[in-house]
Design a protein around this motif. Structure first.
Motif, PDB file in Angstrom:
ATOM      1  N   TRP A   1       0.839  -1.199   0.000  1.00  0.00           N
ATOM      2  CA  TRP A   1       0.000   0.000   0.000  1.00  0.00           C
ATOM      3  C   TRP A   1       0.876   1.252   0.000  1.00  0.00           C
ATOM      4  O   TRP A   1       0.613   2.210  -0.747  1.00  0.00           O
ATOM      5  CB  TRP A   1      -0.906  -0.032   1.231  1.00  0.00           C
ATOM      6  N   ILE A   2       1.924   1.244   0.797  1.00  0.00           N
ATOM      7  CA  ILE A   2       2.844   2.389   0.856  1.00  0.00           C
ATOM      8  C   ILE A   2       3.629   2.514  -0.441  1.00  0.00           C
ATOM      9  O   ILE A   2       3.778   3.614  -0.999  1.00  0.00           O
ATOM     10  CB  ILE A   2       3.793   2.235   2.061  1.00  0.00           C
ATOM     11  N   MET A   3       4.117   1.404  -0.961  1.00  0.00           N
ATOM     12  CA  MET A   3       4.940   1.425  -2.169  1.00  0.00           C
ATOM     13  C   MET A   3       4.148   1.836  -3.409  1.00  0.00           C
ATOM     14  O   MET A   3       4.737   2.252  -4.408  1.00  0.00           O
ATOM     15  CB  MET A   3       5.586   0.057  -2.386  1.00  0.00           C
ATOM     16  N   GLN A   4       2.824   1.728  -3.331  1.00  0.00           N
ATOM     17  CA  GLN A   4       2.000   2.086  -4.478  1.00  0.00           C
ATOM     18  C   GLN A   4       1.785   3.593  -4.601  1.00  0.00           C
ATOM     19  O   GLN A   4       1.285   4.075  -5.614  1.00  0.00           O
ATOM     20  CB  GLN A   4       0.662   1.342  -4.410  1.00  0.00           C
ATOM     21  N   LEU A   5       2.143   4.351  -3.590  1.00  0.00           N
ATOM     22  CA  LEU A   5       2.057   5.807  -3.696  1.00  0.00           C
ATOM     23  C   LEU A   5       2.947   6.283  -4.846  1.00  0.00           C
ATOM     24  O   LEU A   5       4.038   5.740  -5.062  1.00  0.00           O
ATOM     25  CB  LEU A   5       2.493   6.460  -2.384  1.00  0.00           C
ATOM     26  N   PRO A   6       2.513   7.282  -5.616  1.00  0.00           N
ATOM     27  CA  PRO A   6       3.272   7.685  -6.812  1.00  0.00           C
ATOM     28  C   PRO A   6       4.648   8.263  -6.532  1.00  0.00           C
ATOM     29  O   PRO A   6       5.483   8.326  -7.433  1.00  0.00           O
ATOM     30  CB  PRO A   6       2.358   8.720  -7.483  1.00  0.00           C
ATOM     31  N   SER A   7       4.923   8.668  -5.288  1.00  0.00           N
ATOM     32  CA  SER A   7       6.281   9.100  -4.942  1.00  0.00           C
ATOM     33  C   SER A   7       7.205   7.903  -4.730  1.00  0.00           C
ATOM     34  O   SER A   7       8.413   8.074  -4.540  1.00  0.00           O
ATOM     35  CB  SER A   7       6.264   9.976  -3.681  1.00  0.00           C
ATOM     36  N   LYS A   8       6.644   6.698  -4.741  1.00  0.00           N
ATOM     37  CA  LYS A   8       7.382   5.435  -4.663  1.00  0.00           C
ATOM     38  C   LYS A   8       8.267   5.329  -3.408  1.00  0.00           C
ATOM     39  O   LYS A   8       9.486   5.172  -3.492  1.00  0.00           O
ATOM     40  CB  LYS A   8       8.217   5.216  -5.925  1.00  0.00           C
ATOM     41  N   PRO A   9       7.661   5.404  -2.227  1.00  0.00           N
ATOM     42  CA  PRO A   9       8.449   5.316  -1.000  1.00  0.00           C
ATOM     43  C   PRO A   9       9.166   3.978  -0.845  1.00  0.00           C
ATOM     44  O   PRO A   9       8.719   2.946  -1.365  1.00  0.00           O
ATOM     45  CB  PRO A   9       7.399   5.496   0.108  1.00  0.00           C
ATOM     46  N   LEU A  10      10.262   4.015  -0.104  1.00  0.00           N
ATOM     47  CA  LEU A  10      10.990   2.818   0.291  1.00  0.00           C
ATOM     48  C   LEU A  10      10.635   2.523   1.746  1.00  0.00           C
ATOM     49  O   LEU A  10      11.081   3.232   2.659  1.00  0.00           O
ATOM     50  CB  LEU A  10      12.503   3.042   0.182  1.00  0.00           C
ATOM     51  N   PRO A  11       9.822   1.503   2.015  1.00  0.00           N
ATOM     52  CA  PRO A  11       9.451   1.195   3.399  1.00  0.00           C
ATOM     53  C   PRO A  11      10.643   0.675   4.192  1.00  0.00           C
ATOM     54  O   PRO A  11      11.478  -0.074   3.669  1.00  0.00           O
ATOM     55  CB  PRO A  11       8.385   0.105   3.251  1.00  0.00           C
ATOM     56  N   ILE A  12      10.708   1.071   5.455  1.00  0.00           N
ATOM     57  CA  ILE A  12      11.738   0.578   6.364  1.00  0.00           C
ATOM     58  C   ILE A  12      11.131  -0.525   7.226  1.00  0.00           C
ATOM     59  O   ILE A  12      10.101  -0.325   7.878  1.00  0.00           O
ATOM     60  CB  ILE A  12      12.284   1.709   7.247  1.00  0.00           C
ATOM     61  N   ILE A  13      11.773  -1.693   7.223  1.00  0.00           N
ATOM     62  CA  ILE A  13      11.315  -2.843   7.997  1.00  0.00           C
ATOM     63  C   ILE A  13      12.020  -2.816   9.354  1.00  0.00           C
ATOM     64  O   ILE A  13      13.231  -2.631   9.422  1.00  0.00           O
ATOM     65  CB  ILE A  13      11.665  -4.156   7.270  1.00  0.00           C
ATOM     66  N   GLY A  14      11.277  -3.024  10.430  1.00  0.00           N
ATOM     67  CA  GLY A  14      11.870  -2.903  11.754  1.00  0.00           C
ATOM     68  C   GLY A  14      12.014  -4.195  12.525  1.00  0.00           C
ATOM     69  O   GLY A  14      12.386  -4.170  13.696  1.00  0.00           O
ATOM     70  N   SER A  15      11.764  -5.331  11.887  1.00  0.00           N
ATOM     71  CA  SER A  15      11.767  -6.603  12.616  1.00  0.00           C
ATOM     72  C   SER A  15      13.145  -7.258  12.594  1.00  0.00           C
ATOM     73  O   SER A  15      13.845  -7.237  11.580  1.00  0.00           O
ATOM     74  CB  SER A  15      10.745  -7.567  11.998  1.00  0.00           C
ATOM     75  N   GLY A  16      13.506  -7.886  13.705  1.00  0.00           N
ATOM     76  CA  GLY A  16      14.728  -8.667  13.770  1.00  0.00           C
ATOM     77  C   GLY A  16      14.490 -10.147  13.514  1.00  0.00           C
ATOM     78  O   GLY A  16      15.394 -10.967  13.722  1.00  0.00           O
TER      79      GLY A  16
END
Length: 298
Positions: free
Chosen positions: A249-264
């Motif tokens: 959902w975040i990556m589909q934004l037209p600014s093409k964000p890079l999501p940060i994953i926080g899980s170890g």
């Protein structure tokens, strides 16, 4: 495996999702276990790692650096991102938390990061938060010094408004390559306040932090409608879990964000990496938006 993407004109190549290390000290990994974890997320195509000088009470960079010392070949396979500009009381010399963006501090912080990481360059350095006492000329001077000395390849900001971003950019001879900002279904202000529009205008890909709302969207009763809607869309898309849908959902934004994953946990990271291959229909995207906000479009 997702291919790396260029995050700005003349900018660096980063992985489409970023491994965030702000909770590293909570994971309880030995240096050898951390080496294995890094190798595993590299195998999933996640080569960009996100740090900050203050993470883990100023300990995360040094802990990560121990792994790089143990396996030096990892450095050339990673893009190291770190941030500076916040002074917290975790440092005994700070009587209170405050922001600090004078040139001497920026240069000192970057050089500390280089030492902790056991490397001679950073791929990207960000100013962590807007500072009401920020002198744009002074910050630009520090950036240019670090760039000319080869210590930092690229620069950006975090949590900046469009005006703050434009101010700093106006003082620089090179392009700021990202604005790291909070984006999630449960935190949507930046979708319409001009922040992501500016990124799209400048063809700069933002980095998105707290994509899962700090985990609240999986536990808070108020987000049950969101969880229910995500579960339906998971069935429709054959996604492995609802986390993948949030990243998609975040990556589909037209600014093409890079999501940060926080899980170890490497299995969660591997599944998150697959979000790069999920495409939501426009109606599915807006169903998630509505379920999170609790109301329809005007």
């Amino acid at each position: 495996m997702p291919e790396r993407v260029q995050i700005a004109p003349q900018g660096p190549l980063f992985s489409p999702l970023v491994m965030g290390y702000w909770r590293l000290m909570e994971w309880g990994m030995t240096s050898q276990q951390l080496v294995e974890f890094i190798e595993q997320h590299l195998e999933s195509g996640i080569s960009t790692v996100d740090h900050a000088d203050i993470y883990g009470g100023y300990q995360c960079e040094a802990e990560f650096g121990k792994a790089l010392r143990l396996q030096p070949s990892l450095r050339q396979r990673l893009e190291l991102v770190t941030k500076c500009g916040i002074a917290t009381t975790a440092d005994p010399q700070h009587a209170l938390g405050h922001y600090i963006t004078d040139a001497a501090h920026i240069i000192h912080s970057a050089e500390n990061s280089l030492r902790y990481f056991n490397t001679d360059y950073l791929d990207l350095l960000l100013i962590h938060r807007p500072d009401p006492l920020m002198d744009a000329d002074e910050v630009a001077g520090a950036f240019q010094h670090l760039h000319q000395s080869g210590k930092v390849k690229y620069f950006g900001v975090s949590n900046f408004t469009p005006a703050q971003y434009s101010l700093l950019q106006s003082r620089l001879p090179f392009t700021l390559v990202t604005n790291q900002v909070e984006i999630s279904p449960v935190h949507q202000p930046l979708l319409l306040d001009g922040t992501l529009d500016q990124c799209q205008q400048m063809r700069v890909r933002p980095m998105a932090w707290s994509c899962l709302g700090g985990g609240s969207m999986f536990t808070s009763p108020e987000y049950q409608p969101l969880r229910d809607e995500l579960a339906l869309i998971q069935q429709e898309t054959a996604a492995d879990n609802i986390e993948q849908l949030i990243y998609a959902w975040i990556m589909q934004l037209p600014s093409k964000p890079l999501p940060i994953i926080g899980s170890g946990k490497i299995e969660r990271v591997r599944l998150a990496a697959k979000a790069a291959h999920i495409s939501l229909s426009r109606q599915q995207w807006f169903r998630i938006r509505k379920a999170a906000l609790g109301y329809d479009v005007p």
